[in-house]
Design a protein around this motif. Structure first.
Motif, PDB file in Angstrom:
ATOM      1  N   TRP A 100      21.861  57.401  14.266  1.00  0.00           N
ATOM      2  CA  TRP A 100      23.152  57.096  13.640  1.00  0.00           C
ATOM      3  C   TRP A 100      23.009  56.249  12.383  1.00  0.00           C
ATOM      4  O   TRP A 100      23.759  56.425  11.427  1.00  0.00           O
ATOM      5  CB  TRP A 100      24.068  56.358  14.616  1.00  0.00           C
ATOM      6  CG  TRP A 100      24.260  57.032  15.944  1.00  0.00           C
ATOM      7  CD1 TRP A 100      24.202  56.456  17.154  1.00  0.00           C
ATOM      8  CD2 TRP A 100      24.534  58.412  16.175  1.00  0.00           C
ATOM      9  NE1 TRP A 100      24.419  57.368  18.154  1.00  0.00           N
ATOM     10  CE2 TRP A 100      24.622  58.589  17.566  1.00  0.00           C
ATOM     11  CE3 TRP A 100      24.688  59.519  15.354  1.00  0.00           C
ATOM     12  CZ2 TRP A 100      24.869  59.822  18.157  1.00  0.00           C
ATOM     13  CZ3 TRP A 100      24.937  60.750  15.937  1.00  0.00           C
ATOM     14  CH2 TRP A 100      25.034  60.884  17.319  1.00  0.00           C
ATOM     15  N   SER A 153      19.838  61.360  17.528  1.00  0.00           N
ATOM     16  CA  SER A 153      20.914  60.369  17.471  1.00  0.00           C
ATOM     17  C   SER A 153      20.583  59.206  16.540  1.00  0.00           C
ATOM     18  O   SER A 153      20.762  58.045  16.876  1.00  0.00           O
ATOM     19  CB  SER A 153      21.221  59.840  18.876  1.00  0.00           C
ATOM     20  OG  SER A 153      21.628  60.893  19.695  1.00  0.00           O
ATOM     21  N   ILE A 210      20.294  64.757  14.366  1.00  0.00           N
ATOM     22  CA  ILE A 210      21.423  64.670  15.281  1.00  0.00           C
ATOM     23  C   ILE A 210      20.913  64.611  16.713  1.00  0.00           C
ATOM     24  O   ILE A 210      21.381  63.842  17.529  1.00  0.00           O
ATOM     25  CB  ILE A 210      22.358  65.875  15.074  1.00  0.00           C
ATOM     26  CG1 ILE A 210      23.037  65.757  13.710  1.00  0.00           C
ATOM     27  CG2 ILE A 210      23.399  65.963  16.173  1.00  0.00           C
ATOM     28  CD1 ILE A 210      23.590  67.061  13.212  1.00  0.00           C
ATOM     29  N   CYS A 257      27.790  64.398  14.665  1.00  0.00           N
ATOM     30  CA  CYS A 257      27.007  63.249  14.213  1.00  0.00           C
ATOM     31  C   CYS A 257      27.848  62.340  13.317  1.00  0.00           C
ATOM     32  O   CYS A 257      27.840  61.116  13.457  1.00  0.00           O
ATOM     33  CB  CYS A 257      25.801  63.768  13.447  1.00  0.00           C
ATOM     34  SG  CYS A 257      24.583  62.510  13.151  1.00  0.00           S
TER      35      CYS A 257
END
Lengths: 252, 193
Positions: free
Chosen positions: B113, B111, B108, A49
């Motif tokens: 981000w 995703s 994670i 990540c």
């Protein structure tokens, strides 16, 4: 090893920095320990990540162009610097080689022209019905004959106990400069001895003899006391050299 | 002189491939595009000047990162950052592992981000840089040690602390986000857990 101890090693393990033996041990442990396996999975995911999220900023195209322009064609290291040194050295060697080759070639060309001209004189003289203007085997007759005819004087060797005999001499010219042309005989072969002022002959002249072959004639040359000597004949190089030694002995 | 030194190596050849990642790292450090550009520009200028002293055969990438980081630390922003973020006492003891069923693990998978990026940005400089050097730039511990001029043991302990701090930040963000409207994310993570 208990799980807690293993878990302190998980990051190092996932970063690929754990020693090989411990890596094998931890591999085996993770296969049999659900807790550590789950922990490892979380860490791997977090690592991935960070990796994905970390790739966040890209430079502007304009900035990229400016920076590339700044560093384009900048210094080269290692072989690069050695390459330059080598390249410069190679160029110097090449240029020097070229100059030497040119000089040698140039000198060789000049020498060949002189040798060619003197060989012509030698052949033409021998073909003449009167090859010498002063026919004499006596050096004390021949040498004085040149007085007033050429701008220098020279010494001739005593030929007793040698195979050589003096046939006579004549005035000749090389480069519009008068010189002496002497004819010697050895076993029915004639050898021409040319004597000229040193400066008439192009290039650097050496005291050391040079023996070359020109149109199958053996040619030996040397310089001494401002005079240039050139012997040409169809005899062996040894005969030419022997006569040369006699002449050198007379003039030294 | 090693054999490698007999290979033609230009500064351009070595430095250009690192441009994107150096810029990215610079931006993470400065948090500002303009300052990042200045930092990268100065890094390349310094590297170019010092290239003759660079030992061929050693790690050029680590060398560039070290220049960039040192340049940053001596810049106005860098000085301000290091003065306002107190360094925690570092021990060579590694931190305890992250708990299972952590929110970051679920994030994670989603995703998210942006949230991770925000969390990285909030990390103190010394954690942010070591985390990015290891996980993003994939520098080895040795290279990190060389780049940051810290012992290998400190690399491991600082990295461990950085990861735990990041995990804590992500967790807090997720919890805060749930309160502040990240309901959908919470639903998803609840489902995943």
């Amino acid at each position: 090893m208990v799980c807690e101890t293993w878990k302190t090693q998980l990051d190092i393990y996932l970063d690929g920095e754990l020693p090989l033996e411990q890596t094998h041990d931890l591999d085996a442990h993770i296969r049999n320990c659900a807790s550590c396996a789950a922990d490892a999975l979380v860490r791997v995911q977090l690592k991935r990540c960070v990796q994905a999220a970390g790739e966040r900023f890209a430079p502007r195209a304009q900035f990229r162009r400016e920076l590339y322009r700044t560093i384009a064609g900048k210094p080269i290291r290692g072989m690069l610097s050695w390459n330059w040194v080598m390249a410069v050295a190679m160029v110097l060697i090449f240029v020097t080689g070229l100059a030497v080759t040119y000089r040698v070639h140039d000198r060789s060309g000049q020498d060949r022209a002189v040798y060619g001209e003197l060989t012509d004189l030698h052949v033409a003289t021998l073909a003449s019905l009167s090859p010498v203007d002063v026919p004499s085997s006596d050096r004390h007759t021949v040498k004085p004959w040149f007085e007033g005819k050429i701008p220098f004087t020279f010494d001739l060797p005593e030929l007793h106990n040698s195979d050589f005999s003096l046939q006579g001499g004549r005035v000749t010219y090389l480069g519009q400069t008068p010189g002496a042309h002497l004819i010697y005989r050895v076993r029915r072969h004639e050898i021409s001895v040319f004597i000229f002022p040193e400066q008439v002959v192009p290039g650097d002249r050496e005291e050391r003899s040079r023996l070359v072959k020109e149109l199958s004639f053996n040619v030996e040359t040397w310089s001494h006391a401002g005079l240039w000597y050139c012997l040409i004949g169809d005899v062996s190089a040894t005969d030419i050299d022997n006569l040369a030694e006699l002449l050198k002995g007379a003039s030294s | 002189m090693s054999a490698a030194e007999f290979q033609p190596i230009s500064f351009e050849e070595l430095a250009v491939p690192l441009f994107d990642q150096l810029y990215n790292f610079a931006h993470w450090l400065t948090r500002d595009r303009s300052e990042a550009e200045d930092l990268v520009q100065e890094t390349y200028a310094k590297a170019l000047r010092g290239f003759s002293s660079f030992q061929l055969g050693t790690n050029f990438r680590a060398w560039m990162y070290r220049i960039l980081r040192n340049t940053f630390l001596t810049s106005r922003t860098g000085l301000k950052t290091t003065m306002t973020v107190p360094l925690e006492p570092e021990e060579d003891n590694l931190e305890l592992p992250i708990e299972r069923e952590t929110p970051e693990a679920m994030l994670i998978e989603r995703s998210n981000w942006q949230l991770i990026q925000n969390a990285i940005e909030e990390l103190p400089l010394h954690y942010r840089e070591i985390l990015l050097l290891c996980d993003l730039e994939e520098l080895s511990y040795c290279e990190i040690s060389e780049t940051l001029s810290i012992p290998l043991g400190t690399v491991m302990s600082r990295l461990s602390r950085a990861r735990n701090t990041l995990a804590g930040l992500v967790r807090r963000k997720l919890e805060g986000g749930t309160v502040n409207g990240l309901r959908n994310l919470e639903d998803t993570t609840r489902h995943l857990s």
